[in-house]
Design an enzyme around this catalytic site. Structure first.
Site, PDB file in Angstrom:
ATOM      1  N   CYS A 383       0.835  -1.200   0.000  1.00 15.59           N
ATOM      2  CA  CYS A 383       0.000   0.000   0.000  1.00 15.59           C
ATOM      3  C   CYS A 383       0.879   1.263   0.000  1.00 15.59           C
ATOM      4  CB  CYS A 383      -0.974  -0.037   1.178  1.00 15.59           C
ATOM      5  SG  CYS A 383      -2.391   1.033   0.906  1.00 15.59           S
ATOM      6  N   HIS A 509      -3.437  -4.830   0.518  1.00 11.68           N
ATOM      7  CA  HIS A 509      -2.697  -5.412   1.646  1.00 11.68           C
ATOM      8  C   HIS A 509      -2.725  -6.937   1.570  1.00 11.68           C
ATOM      9  CE1 HIS A 509      -2.046  -1.770   4.078  1.00 11.68           C
ATOM     10  NE2 HIS A 509      -3.178  -1.353   3.545  1.00 11.68           N
ATOM     11  N   GLU A 511      -1.061  -9.026   3.088  1.00  9.69           N
ATOM     12  CA  GLU A 511      -0.824  -9.693   4.382  1.00  9.69           C
ATOM     13  C   GLU A 511      -2.093 -10.216   5.030  1.00  9.69           C
ATOM     14  OE1 GLU A 511      -0.296  -6.467   3.706  1.00  9.69           O
ATOM     15  OE2 GLU A 511      -0.775  -5.156   5.402  1.00  9.69           O
TER      16      GLU A 511
HETATM   17  N1  GLN Z   1      -1.915   6.720   3.174  1.00  6.50           N
HETATM   18  C1  GLN Z   1      -2.042   5.993   1.942  1.00  6.50           C
HETATM   19  C2  GLN Z   1      -3.439   6.106   1.361  1.00  6.50           C
HETATM   20  O1  GLN Z   1      -4.383   6.413   2.070  1.00  6.50           O
HETATM   21  C3  GLN Z   1      -1.665   4.531   2.143  1.00  6.50           C
HETATM   22  C4  GLN Z   1      -2.617   3.791   3.002  1.00  6.50           C
HETATM   23  C5  GLN Z   1      -2.084   2.465   3.493  1.00  6.50           C
HETATM   24  O2  GLN Z   1      -0.891   2.214   3.465  1.00  6.50           O
HETATM   25  N2  GLN Z   1      -2.947   1.616   3.979  1.00  6.50           N
HETATM   26  O3  GLN Z   1      -3.630   5.879   0.209  1.00  6.50           O
END
Ligand code: GLN
Length: 536
Positions: A383, A509, A511
């Site tokens: 992300c 994500h 994970e």
């Molecule tokens: N802050 C970034 C966004 O909102 C990444 C979010 C994250 O890593 N879950 O897009």
């Protein structure tokens, strides 16, 4: 058949492994052929943990339907191998929001709204929803916090009422406590357990089983004592000696007879005999001495390992699948900015930059991505880690020195990561990100496609920003490959570098979908590449 309920309460102190105990118990029952699900009740007032700092709460675990939940749901999904839903976790905040909403609509016109019965009724309604929505025969419910906390009282009162409503024969209370060890006299103490059981009884709940966590072996005599003073069957006093291998807990509970005792007391009819073969093999593999693979995890909350719970588990699963033991170095990204902590990065076989919010520490993570790219160190960006990998590429390879995400620099001339269109008008922070499962089409011939061995996958998301497509061609010309795209072609889901052993970033994500027996392909890809690097 009405569902059977097993409630887990905590006594003495928090962090004794109540969540893992509930998860492991779920597995004991699933392996006997039952349809099982697990729910967590959180006593805090936030509507969900989505707006809480990881320092406060640890990781926010995201479900298929986009619910932002407690990290214990990760344990449930990993142990029982199930997919949970929004109903699987609720907080005091949600309960009150619902009741107050009803009150404003006029549902209770004329009445005074009280904790009993209005709040407790809403708690019971939400517990009841789980069996309805999931079709589970057995619902395991973990109550967050410790008995005696003011916040959890309405939950316990609701459980007490529920016991009478669904019938005592359908309800079982497990109380998870802690036996402190007194160094001077070299003994374990049961008094705090007795007190917490007394506190539970004072609200009308007598536990049917006590699971006593301890860092030391528990003698028979101590079990007798707990059974006598706490008024439980001796077979239902289960010492749980700390094990460094989390996945051993189901085996320990099975050996202690927890599964059979539950079957007997709840009048259950198992349709299968548990086959612990694969779990035993898994635990043996975890315990065996293995060559190490060193992964540097560059994050902002590394002091609190719980903040990256699923990432840590996913790395362990992937390493195990390759016959390796993951050794994670926790690197504070703000340290890297000050020139500290680089030894851990430079000695690592692979680098992970996990998710995150806000600008603090992002430059350190960008430096780590640069190091990985230039030195061909395997890298996995999760992300935010994917977004920063793109920013680094834009700055250093494309020469756009001010490239950034508009999350960190609103006025950059090169917003390579930008706010999604749908996100621009949003003012509420809670529950409004792009959340939950979305499909992703994998581009043939890429590292991502090879890792997955599939054409289309679905992964869990939690973000507001995304790759800005106006820069796509420029990136591609310079060697960035967009290997995963939303099926409508609009959003970049995976980016990877062409001339690099493994530099992959995902907007989602991965994970959250890694399981002990089914490691996630993108983590396996990282570990494989890291292993090769370790050999060279
Ligand atoms: N802050 C970034 C966004 O909102 C990444 C979010 C994250 O890593 N879950 O897009």
């Amino acid at each position: 058949m009405p569902a059977k309920y097993i409630f887990f309460t905590g006594g003495v102190v928090s962090s004794v492994g109540k969540g893992v105990t509930a998860a492991a118990t779920g597995l004991l029952l699933k392996s006997r052929g039952f349809r099982v699900t697990v729910q967590k009740l959180d006593p805090y007032i936030n509507v969900d943990p989505g707006t809480m700092s990881p320092y406060q709460h640890g990781e926010v675990y995201v479900l298929d339907d986009g619910a932002e939940t407690d990290l214990d749901l990760g344990h449930y999904e990993r142990f029982v191998d199930i997919r949970l839903r929004r109903v699987s976790n609720f907080t005091t905040g949600q309960v009150y929001a619902e009741v107050i909403g009803n009150e404003r609509r006029g549902d209770y016109l004329g009445g005074t709204i009280q904790v009993i019965p209005h709040i407790t009724n809403e708690i019971k309604r939400r517990i009841g929803l789980v069996a309805k929505e999931t079709g589970a025969e057995i619902v395991l419910v973990e109550v967050g916090g410790t008995v005696g906390d003011i916040e959890s009282q309405p939950f316990l009162e609701a459980l007490r009422q529920l016991r009478n409503e669904v019938g005592r024969e359908n309800v079982f209370f497990v109380h998870v406590t802690w036996l402190p060890f007194i160094g001077a006299t070299q003994e374990l103490k049961t008094k705090p357990t007795q007190h917490s059981v007394a506190a539970l009884r004072s609200i009308g709940i007598s536990p049917n089983m006590i699971i006593a966590r301890s860092d030391f072996p528990v003698e028979e005599g101590l079990r007798d004592k707990i059974a006598l003073f706490c008024d439980v069957d001796k077979r239902a006093v289960v010492p749980m000696v700390t094990t460094p291998v989390l996945y051993e807990v189901p085996l320990l509970l099975e050996k202690a007879g927890v599964g059979d005792f539950l079957v007997e007391r709840l009048g259950l009819r198992p349709s299968a005999k548990p086959d612990w073969g694969p779990w035993k093999k898994l635990v043996e593999r975890v315990k065996k001495d293995k060559p190490k693979v060193r992964i540097a995890l560059v994050g902002k909350y590394v002091e609190l390992k719980d903040a990256y719970m699923s990432v840590r588990e996913a790395v362990a699963h992937a390493a195990l699948s390759q016959g390796l033991e993951a050794e994670i170095s926790w690197v504070l990204s703000t340290d890297l900015e000050k020139g500290k902590g680089w030894d851990a990065v430079k000695s690592a076989d692979g680098i992970i930059v996990p998710g995150g919010f806000g600008s603090r520490g992002t430059e350190g993570k960008i430096q780590a991505a640069k190091y990985a790219r230039e030195n061909k160190v395997p890298y996995l960006g999760l992300c935010l880690g994917m977004q920063l990998m793109c920013i680094e590429f834009a700055r250093d390879v494309l020469g756009h020195e001010d490239a950034n995400s508009t999350e960190f620099d609103r006025s950059t001339a090169h917003p390579v990561i930008d706010l999604m269109l749908e996100q621009r008008s949003i003012t509420d922070m809670g529950g409004t990100m792009r959340l939950g499962l979305y499909p992703c089409a994998l581009q043939p011939g890429t590292k991502a496609a090879a890792a997955y061995g599939e054409k289309k996958v679905e992964e869990r998301h939690r973000h507001r920003w995304e790759f800005n497509n106006t820069f796509k061609q420029e990136f591609e010309k310079a060697g960035m490959v967009f290997s995963g795209i939303s099926p409508d072609g609009k959003l970049v889901e995976i980016a990877e570098l062409k001339d690099h052993p493994y530099m992959v970033g995902s907007q989602f994500h991965p994970e959250f979908l890694s399981r002990p027996m089914r490691p996630h392909p993108l983590f396996v890809g990282l570990v494989k590449a890291a292993k090769e690097r370790a050999i060279i």
